[in-house]
Enzyme design. Structure first.
Site, PDB file in Angstrom:
ATOM      1  N   ILE A 674     -21.827   6.574   1.946  1.00 29.12           N
ATOM      2  CA  ILE A 674     -21.713   5.325   1.175  1.00 29.12           C
ATOM      3  C   ILE A 674     -21.605   4.121   2.098  1.00 29.12           C
ATOM      4  CG2 ILE A 674     -20.706   6.378  -0.872  1.00 29.12           C
ATOM      5  CD1 ILE A 674     -17.961   5.598   0.135  1.00 29.12           C
ATOM      6  N   GLY A 675     -21.585   4.353   3.400  1.00 32.47           N
ATOM      7  CA  GLY A 675     -21.520   3.234   4.315  1.00 32.47           C
ATOM      8  C   GLY A 675     -21.673   3.694   5.746  1.00 32.47           C
ATOM      9  N   GLY A 677     -20.972   2.182   9.824  1.00 32.51           N
ATOM     10  CA  GLY A 677     -20.391   1.119  10.625  1.00 32.51           C
ATOM     11  C   GLY A 677     -20.463   1.454  12.095  1.00 32.51           C
ATOM     12  N   GLY A 680     -18.782   4.913  12.817  1.00 36.36           N
ATOM     13  CA  GLY A 680     -19.188   6.156  12.175  1.00 36.36           C
ATOM     14  C   GLY A 680     -19.583   5.972  10.730  1.00 36.36           C
ATOM     15  N   LYS A 696     -14.027   8.505   6.500  1.00 37.48           N
ATOM     16  CA  LYS A 696     -14.695   7.936   7.669  1.00 37.48           C
ATOM     17  C   LYS A 696     -14.725   8.983   8.770  1.00 37.48           C
ATOM     18  CE  LYS A 696     -13.707   3.746   9.220  1.00 37.48           C
ATOM     19  NZ  LYS A 696     -12.974   2.675   9.941  1.00 37.48           N
ATOM     20  N   ASP A 807     -10.158  -8.329  12.446  1.00 39.85           N
ATOM     21  CA  ASP A 807     -11.538  -8.238  11.977  1.00 39.85           C
ATOM     22  C   ASP A 807     -11.582  -8.509  10.479  1.00 39.85           C
ATOM     23  OD1 ASP A 807     -14.254  -5.783  12.170  1.00 39.85           O
ATOM     24  OD2 ASP A 807     -14.257  -7.975  12.315  1.00 39.85           O
TER      25      ASP A 807
END
Length: 978
Positions: A674-675, A677, A680, A696, A807
């Site tokens: 689903i993502g 980065g 990972g 993750k 961040d």
């Protein structure tokens, strides 16, 4: 006895009394109806028709969830688990003077709780748990009749009013857990509640020592203070609580031995003191014959397991891993009740595996790795069809594995590695339709790998390293479409490598080194889309290296010590390390120090053709070099499945949730991503109970300078992701409704998994700027800003050790099913400790467009950098623009654009996103004024996060003090212009 005659006046009064009573009763009914209808007006049915009965046709006593007393006065409001959203108007509800019970738990209620709740003086039962309230718990001191109080997982924060509840001495049930309250020493007010039978204070920031006087709460049946900051020894006073059935103190910093007298708790069924610093033996537990669940893992316990444990007739869960236990397990342990699992891994236990733990046919997990168990694998488990996992690696077990083990219908993992097992893998392994991981490395298994293994379509990893397997690889191995790792090195396999291996489209690693394979390397291997590592060294392979291997995106190739001939494809030279092709006298290559130079082209006269070929080859090499370099950089953190070379996963839980690492591992599939980065992939995991989680996956190690895989050089490898340590350190102790929840981390030797709560609406960046963009009205945008601000306020001001996120950006603000925000991704976080900042990295942290300007001239990063980044997020919410847009000008960003527009333009409404309704654009400008202050160039001019929250609270939609904020915004801008 005389009596006065009844006169006409008396008769008139007697006539009026019933009428007056009727009028008073009707008035009371009307008042109560209005109160309940007002309550209904604040609520919204999300998935229920429960409030349809609250209408003018029914009497209030026929309203669903309403219970009246004999006088038709409202006595109870029972609306728990009804999918209700909205606020609770206690100012009116508490006008119901006969109200004794309010049960609103497990809904979606929000907002603050009014101090008017103090008017509900007859309340005996109050349940607001499992909701999304905010703010502090109000003064409850007037609710002296209260017996039941449940605020568990309700969203309240700040300081809990312990002093105000000190006189609620009639309490029998108190549950305040799983709320981000301020840290506080053990509240002594609790010791006054002598009627308590249930006390739940887990995960609500209780610290310090448990007082000895806890033993005075003699009626307690359940005591839970886990996931907290308790320290010191378990007090002897607890041993007086002889009615206790549940005692849970896990995930604290408790030390010392189990208190003498704990054996008095003869009614104890659930005992969990895992993840502490406790020591000593278990002699105090030998008489707890009613125990059902015993969780002692991750401590420093030692000594032997009491023989009496083998007679516990109700024991179903037994977990003592990561301690220092010695001796043998009682032979009868787990043989009486519906035993579910045993985990005694990472101890010093000896002797045989108890044979009867699956006697009742319910056992799911047999976890005994990293001990000194001896003897054979008991035949009794061959019929244990309920087993999901067998892990007995790293012991001294021997003999043949019972045939029935290979074919267990529900088994997902068989881990027998690092033992002395012998014999063959039985052909009935083809019946193990759920098997995903087969680990048999470092044993004495022999014989052929049965062809039936090709029928196990669920297989993901096969580890047969260092055994005595012989014969050929089954030709139908290509049926294993999910196979990711095939490690057969150091056996006696022979014959040709099957062409069908090229059909295993998920293969990530192939290692067939140190066998006797012959024939040519199948060209079909070149079609494997995800192959990352190929090791065929130490065999008898011949012929030329297939040119199709050049298309692979390899980080490791080793074809050394074979009988290969011909030219090495140039693309493979780019990923080779010294020795990748050594021991093949017939190989040659151009431009390699380790291989002989290939013969020149025979037609010397055709120089032009040679030059063209060289130019093309050079161009190809350049393109391939760049491609491989970029791919390898991406590949370092973009793997499909986790590595499990160490055969053991270490699980550390930070919240109460029944998480199975096996379910987590099975979810790490390409289709669940689903993502992606910098650190990972992120996967969606759906557990058997329906819980949705986000996982993750981060890799721990990188190859060494020689190019070898991290598994081979683990002791020399370097940590690849310091972000992992930073994220775990930051998130594991955080408890706030606007900070994403880290349930647990799962680690192996070369891989880390972080398991979070799943956020179905993705992140704010996608909802504002990508194809996933949705229309968000001003209320939604405001609530996102407010929630994110509260999350950052908590990090900066409410944590024991303040956290600087470093961040903050819209893609790190995740949105749940109700669009409520949670701060996420703490991979660059710093934890402030003792006036120093613990840095997780020495590089400039953050994302372009969000980075505060002080990064350019100082290394002293403070919370003001987060505030700057949050100001950028506010600008995104108001303007709908990205932090960097071409319209801002070259090398300009949204901060420059907004500041410039606010200095020079009078019509600030033009800056507001056109999708925001006209009637609230002035509200949006007020938020832009706050963003203006947050993004001041000089850090000291920026407000604190606490002040930002206050300013946002003042501009809440429909606020009565909008005029004041208008003036504030005007003053800010005018001061800046001047």
């Amino acid at each position: 006895m005389s009596s006065e005659p009844i006169t006409g006046d008396h008769r008139f009064i007697l006539f009026l009394l019933p009428l007056l009573c009727f009028i008073v009763h009707s008035s009371s009914q009307s008042d109560q109806r209005q109160i309940l209808l007002k309550f209904k007006s604040t609520l919204q049915n999300l998935n229920s028709e429960v409030l349809n009965t609250w209408n003018g046709e029914n009497t209030i006593c026929n309203f669903t969830g309403i219970v009246c007393n004999s006088d038709d006065l409202v006595k109870e409001i029972n609306l728990s688990q009804q999918q209700l959203a909205g606020t609770v108007p206690f100012d009116s509800i508490c006008s119901l003077k006969s109200l004794q019970k309010v049960s609103l738990g497990a809904n979606h209620l929000y907002g603050t709780i009014s101090t008017h709740i103090s008017n509900c003086t007859n309340l005996e039962y109050l349940d607001l748990g499992n909701n999304s309230f905010s703010g502090e718990v109000p003064d409850l001191s007037s609710l002296t009749q209260l017996k039941f109080l449940n605020l568990n997982l309700s969203g309240f924060s700040g300081s809990f009013p312990w002093k105000s509840i000190g006189n609620l001495t009639g309490l029998t049930f108190l549950s305040l857990g799983d709320n981000p309250f301020d840290r506080t020493p053990f509240p002594l007010e609790i010791l006054k509640f002598r009627q308590l039978y249930s006390l739940y204070l887990s995960n609500c920031s209780i610290e310090g020592k448990i007082p000895e006087e806890i033993g005075n709460l003699s009626l307690l049946e359940s005591l839970e203070i886990s996931d907290s900051y308790l320290a010191g020894e378990i007090p002897v006073g607890i041993t007086k609580l002889t009615k206790l059935q549940m005692l849970e103190l896990y995930n604290n910093q408790l030390s010392g031995i189990l208190p003498v007298g704990l054996s008095n708790l003869v009614n104890l069924a659930e005992f969990d003191v895992s993840t502490n610093n406790l020591e000593g033996d278990l002699s105090e537990l030998r008489n707890l014959t009613k125990i059902e669940s015993l969780q002692l893992f991750e401590n420093n316990f030692s000594g032997t397991i009491p023989e009496e444990f083998g007679e516990f007739k109700f024991l179903t869960q037994f977990s003592i891993y990561d301690n220092k236990f010695t001796g043998e397990l009682p032979a009868k342990i787990g043989s009486w009740a519906d035993f579910e699992y045993i985990d005694v891994s990472q101890n010093f236990l000896t002797g045989p595996i108890p044979p009867d733990m699956c006697k009742m046919g319910k056992m799911e997990k047999l976890l005994m790795l990293e001990n000194n168990f001896t003897g054979g694998f008991p035949e009794t488990y061959a019929d244990c069809y309920s087993l999901l996992r067998i892990r007995v690696s790293n012991n001294s077990l021997s003999g043949r594995v019972p045939d029935g083990i290979w074919s267990l219908p529900n088994i997902g993992m068989i881990d027998l590695a690092i033992n002395q097992f012998e014999g063959q893998v039985a052909p009935n392994i083809g019946e193990a339709k759920s098997l995903t991981q087969l680990y048999l490395a470092n044993n004495r298994f022999s014989g052929q790998l049965p062809v039936e293994i090709s029928n196990v379509s669920t297989l993901v990893e096969i580890e047969l390293v260092s055994n005595q397997f012989s014969g050929e690889i089954p030709s139908r191995i290509g049926n294993l479409k999910k196979l990711s790792k095939l490690h057969l090195q150091y056996n006696i396999f022979s014959g040709a490598i099957p062409e069908s291996l090229g059909s295993c489209v998920s293969l990530d690693e192939i290692n067939l080194a140190g066998n006797s394979f012959s024939g040519e390397i199948p060209a079909t291997l070149g079609s494997l889309p995800t192959l990352n590592s190929l090791n065929l060294s130490g065999n008898k392979l011949s012929g030329m290296i297939p040119a199709r291997l050049s298309s692979l995106k390899l980080s490791l190739i080793d074809l050394s010590n074979n009988m290969l001939i011909g030219r090495v494809p140039p693309a493979l030279l780019l990923v080779a390390y010294n020795g990748s092709f050594a021991g093949n006298p017939g190989l040659c290559a151009d431009g390699s120090k380790d291989l002989r130079k290939c013969s020149p082209v025979s037609n010397n006269s055709d120089h032009l053709k040679v030059a063209v070929y060289c130019f093309i080859a050079g161009a190809l090499l350049l393109v391939l070099s760049l491609s491989c370099f970029l791919f390898m950089k991406l590949r370092q953190h973009d793997h499909k499945d986790p590595i499990n070379r160490g055969y053991s996963w270490d699980v550390k839980k930070f919240h109460v949730l029944n998480i199975s690492e096996d379910e987590i591992l099975r979810s790490l599939k390409q289709e669940n991503i689903i993502g992606k980065g910098g650190s990972g992939n992120v996967y969606k995991a759906v557990l058997g109970g329906g819980e949705q989680l986000a996982v993750k996956h981060m890799w721990k190690f990188v190859p060494d300078s020689g190019g070898r895989s991290s598994a081979a050089i683990l002791p020399k490898g370097k940590s690849r992701w310091p972000e992992y340590e930073a994220e775990v350190a930051a998130l594991s102790s955080l408890r706030h409704m606007n900070v994403v929840k880290l349930y647990c981390c799962i680690s192996s030797e070369d891989s880390n998994l972080l398991v979070y709560e799943y956020m179905p609406n993705g992140n704010l960046w996608d909802r504002l700027h990508t194809y996933k963009k949705i229309e968000m009205d001003w209320n939604v945008r405001y609530e996102i800003a407010m929630g994110a601000a509260r999350g950052l306020e908590y990090l900066h001001h409410a944590c024991d050790r303040p956290v600087i996120h470093r961040d903050v950006k819209s893609s790190n603000i995740l949105l749940d099913e109700e669009m409520k925000p949670k701060i996420a991704d703490f991979g660059l976080a710093k934890i402030v400790q003792a006036e120093k900042v613990m840095d997780s990295t020495h590089v400039i942290a953050g994302t372009h467009g969000y980075i505060a300007p002080e990064y350019g001239y100082t290394c002293n990063v403070t919370e003001k950098s987060d505030i700057y980044s949050f100001g950028v997020v506010l600008m995104e919410l108001v303007t709908g623009k990205k932090p960097v847009e071409p319209e801002f000008g070259e090398n300009k960003d949204i901060v420059y654009w907004v500041h410039n527009e606010m200095r020079t333009k009078d019509n600030l409404i033009a800056l507001v996103d056109s999708n925001i309704s006209k009637d609230v654009k002035e509200e949006a400008v007020k938020m832009l004024s706050i963003a203006f202050r947050c993004t001041m160039k000089i850090p000291t001019l920026r407000p604190s996060m606490r002040m930002v929250v206050k300013m946002l609270e003042e501009i809440k939609p429909n606020s009565l003090i909008d005029v004041v904020i208008d003036k504030v915004g005007e003053n800010i801008i005018s001061q800046y212009k001047n």
